[in-house]
Design a protein around this motif. Sequence first.
Motif, PDB file in Angstrom:
ATOM      1  N   GLY A 183       5.941  -6.694   5.303  1.00 55.56           N
ATOM      2  CA  GLY A 183       7.350  -6.899   5.000  1.00 55.56           C
ATOM      3  C   GLY A 183       7.674  -6.365   3.624  1.00 55.56           C
ATOM      4  N   MET A 184       8.934  -6.359   3.324  1.00 62.86           N
ATOM      5  CA  MET A 184       9.384  -5.810   2.043  1.00 62.86           C
ATOM      6  C   MET A 184       9.189  -6.775   0.879  1.00 62.86           C
ATOM      7  N   ARG A 185       9.380  -8.062   1.074  1.00 64.75           N
ATOM      8  CA  ARG A 185       9.181  -9.015  -0.007  1.00 64.75           C
ATOM      9  C   ARG A 185       8.988 -10.399   0.576  1.00 64.75           C
TER      10      ARG A 185
ATOM     11  N   LEU B  60      -2.088   1.813 -10.268  1.00 66.87           N
ATOM     12  CA  LEU B  60      -2.307   0.995  -9.068  1.00 66.87           C
ATOM     13  C   LEU B  60      -1.011   0.715  -8.332  1.00 66.87           C
ATOM     14  N   MET B  61       0.079   0.625  -9.076  1.00 65.86           N
ATOM     15  CA  MET B  61       1.340   0.180  -8.494  1.00 65.86           C
ATOM     16  C   MET B  61       2.371   1.296  -8.386  1.00 65.86           C
ATOM     17  N   LYS B  62       1.938   2.547  -8.321  1.00 67.79           N
ATOM     18  CA  LYS B  62       2.865   3.678  -8.301  1.00 67.79           C
ATOM     19  C   LYS B  62       3.759   3.695  -7.065  1.00 67.79           C
ATOM     20  N   ASN B  63       3.355   3.059  -5.973  1.00 66.96           N
ATOM     21  CA  ASN B  63       4.144   3.068  -4.741  1.00 66.96           C
ATOM     22  C   ASN B  63       5.108   1.892  -4.626  1.00 66.96           C
ATOM     23  N   LEU B  64       5.174   1.052  -5.657  1.00 69.42           N
ATOM     24  CA  LEU B  64       6.065  -0.100  -5.608  1.00 69.42           C
ATOM     25  C   LEU B  64       7.427   0.246  -6.169  1.00 69.42           C
ATOM     26  N   PRO B  65       8.487  -0.385  -5.644  1.00 73.15           N
ATOM     27  CA  PRO B  65       9.823  -0.136  -6.183  1.00 73.15           C
ATOM     28  C   PRO B  65       9.924  -0.608  -7.631  1.00 73.15           C
TER      29      PRO B  65
ATOM     30  N   ILE C 200      -2.882  -0.094  -4.395  1.00 71.36           N
ATOM     31  CA  ILE C 200      -1.745  -0.602  -3.640  1.00 71.36           C
ATOM     32  C   ILE C 200      -0.998   0.604  -3.108  1.00 71.36           C
ATOM     33  N   GLY C 201      -0.990   0.743  -1.795  1.00 73.14           N
ATOM     34  CA  GLY C 201      -0.288   1.852  -1.169  1.00 73.14           C
ATOM     35  C   GLY C 201       1.031   1.401  -0.582  1.00 73.14           C
ATOM     36  N   LYS C 202       1.663   2.289   0.139  1.00 77.27           N
ATOM     37  CA  LYS C 202       2.961   1.965   0.750  1.00 77.27           C
ATOM     38  C   LYS C 202       2.810   0.917   1.843  1.00 77.27           C
ATOM     39  N   SER C 203       1.682   0.943   2.562  1.00 77.53           N
ATOM     40  CA  SER C 203       1.514  -0.023   3.648  1.00 77.53           C
ATOM     41  C   SER C 203       0.145  -0.696   3.668  1.00 77.53           C
ATOM     42  N   ILE C 204      -0.797  -0.242   2.850  1.00 77.86           N
ATOM     43  CA  ILE C 204      -2.141  -0.818   2.821  1.00 77.86           C
ATOM     44  C   ILE C 204      -2.497  -1.161   1.377  1.00 77.86           C
ATOM     45  N   GLN C 205      -3.166  -2.319   1.214  1.00 82.28           N
ATOM     46  CA  GLN C 205      -3.629  -2.765  -0.107  1.00 82.28           C
ATOM     47  C   GLN C 205      -5.149  -2.900  -0.054  1.00 82.28           C
ATOM     48  N   PHE C 206      -5.812  -2.469  -1.138  1.00 82.43           N
ATOM     49  CA  PHE C 206      -7.275  -2.535  -1.215  1.00 82.43           C
ATOM     50  C   PHE C 206      -7.667  -3.333  -2.450  1.00 82.43           C
ATOM     51  N   SER C 207      -8.583  -4.272  -2.262  1.00 86.96           N
ATOM     52  CA  SER C 207      -9.057  -5.073  -3.390  1.00 86.96           C
ATOM     53  C   SER C 207     -10.550  -5.318  -3.230  1.00 86.96           C
ATOM     54  N   SER C 208     -11.164  -5.736  -4.343  1.00 88.63           N
ATOM     55  CA  SER C 208     -12.596  -6.024  -4.320  1.00 88.63           C
ATOM     56  C   SER C 208     -12.862  -7.249  -5.175  1.00 88.63           C
ATOM     57  N   CYS C 209     -14.034  -7.811  -4.983  1.00 88.41           N
ATOM     58  CA  CYS C 209     -14.356  -9.059  -5.660  1.00 88.41           C
ATOM     59  C   CYS C 209     -15.858  -9.131  -5.865  1.00 88.41           C
ATOM     60  N   ARG C 210     -16.250  -9.753  -6.954  1.00 83.29           N
ATOM     61  CA  ARG C 210     -17.674 -10.043  -7.152  1.00 83.29           C
ATOM     62  C   ARG C 210     -17.812 -11.433  -7.735  1.00 83.29           C
ATOM     63  N   LEU C 211     -18.831 -12.127  -7.279  1.00 83.18           N
ATOM     64  CA  LEU C 211     -19.153 -13.467  -7.754  1.00 83.18           C
ATOM     65  C   LEU C 211     -20.485 -13.379  -8.471  1.00 83.18           C
ATOM     66  N   PHE C 212     -20.570 -13.985  -9.654  1.00 78.78           N
ATOM     67  CA  PHE C 212     -21.816 -13.927 -10.397  1.00 78.78           C
ATOM     68  C   PHE C 212     -21.993 -15.170 -11.251  1.00 78.78           C
ATOM     69  N   THR C 213     -23.252 -15.422 -11.611  1.00 81.44           N
ATOM     70  CA  THR C 213     -23.589 -16.478 -12.558  1.00 81.44           C
ATOM     71  C   THR C 213     -24.168 -15.806 -13.789  1.00 81.44           C
ATOM     72  N   ARG C 214     -24.093 -16.496 -14.892  1.00 77.33           N
ATOM     73  CA  ARG C 214     -24.729 -16.008 -16.125  1.00 77.33           C
ATOM     74  C   ARG C 214     -26.158 -16.535 -16.119  1.00 77.33           C
TER      75      ARG C 214
ATOM     76  N   LEU D 294       4.626  -8.533  -4.480  1.00 74.91           N
ATOM     77  CA  LEU D 294       5.116  -9.689  -3.728  1.00 74.91           C
ATOM     78  C   LEU D 294       5.360  -9.421  -2.240  1.00 74.91           C
ATOM     79  N   ARG D 295       5.009  -8.248  -1.768  1.00 73.12           N
ATOM     80  CA  ARG D 295       5.196  -7.992  -0.337  1.00 73.12           C
ATOM     81  C   ARG D 295       4.142  -8.768   0.456  1.00 73.12           C
ATOM     82  N   PRO D 296       4.550  -9.465   1.514  1.00 70.55           N
ATOM     83  CA  PRO D 296       3.572 -10.206   2.319  1.00 70.55           C
ATOM     84  C   PRO D 296       2.643  -9.242   3.054  1.00 70.55           C
ATOM     85  N   SER D 297       1.401  -9.707   3.255  1.00 69.70           N
ATOM     86  CA  SER D 297       0.409  -8.854   3.909  1.00 69.70           C
ATOM     87  C   SER D 297      -0.536  -9.720   4.730  1.00 69.70           C
ATOM     88  N   VAL D 298      -1.240  -9.065   5.629  1.00 68.42           N
ATOM     89  CA  VAL D 298      -2.245  -9.736   6.453  1.00 68.42           C
ATOM     90  C   VAL D 298      -3.560  -8.979   6.336  1.00 68.42           C
ATOM     91  N   THR D 299      -4.652  -9.679   6.565  1.00 64.70           N
ATOM     92  CA  THR D 299      -5.975  -9.087   6.441  1.00 64.70           C
ATOM     93  C   THR D 299      -6.257  -8.127   7.588  1.00 64.70           C
TER      94      THR D 299
END
Length: 175
Positions: free
Chosen positions: A164-166, A5-10, A123-137, A92-97
């Motif tokens: 930004g870079m960090r 996931l983090m291959k593009n990070l320094p 996690i790419g060089k300039s774009i980050q992708f994430s997903s989420c799920r909410l559930f109850t038992r 730790l690079r800042p990002s916007v939606t």
Amino acid sequence: MKSALMKNLPEQHRMLTLNQVEKILRTETLGPWSHRAFSNFRTEIFDPIKGLLVVTIVVTEELSNGAGALHGGAIATIIDVLTTAILLASDLRPSVTIDLHTTCISAAQIGDDVTIEARIDNIGKSIQFSSCRLFTRLDTDTDSDNVGKEKIVATGLHTKKVIGMRLGDFFMSKL
């Protein structure tokens, strides 16, 4: 060792700790509204290497709609904040939606425990992708066939643009 996931990070990048991520969720670090959804959360899993954050909250009246169920706007906020938190924990690079997509599937009522699983998809060089799920038992007292089964409440996808870079000293001083 870095995950795929983090291959593009320094190499020298550092990750946030569990305490820092929990502080993000408990305070106004991400905005004056963000902490309200997490006033009663507990962390179940925190693994920034694998890109996974799992927390459980109790649906409160403050998070509910007029029908006494978890409000769609609260769901969108939860997805936004938790996916941002796991992304920050790993990168730790800042990002916007760029895109926040929420699908509400079933209701969670006031008093229900809702587990939220936020994952980093890439996690790419300039774009980050994430997903989420909410559930109850499902209630295991009423139907023994449902032991350990989940009821999906909502799912979400979050795409962010790295700006930004960090993170600056101002943000890090809040943690």
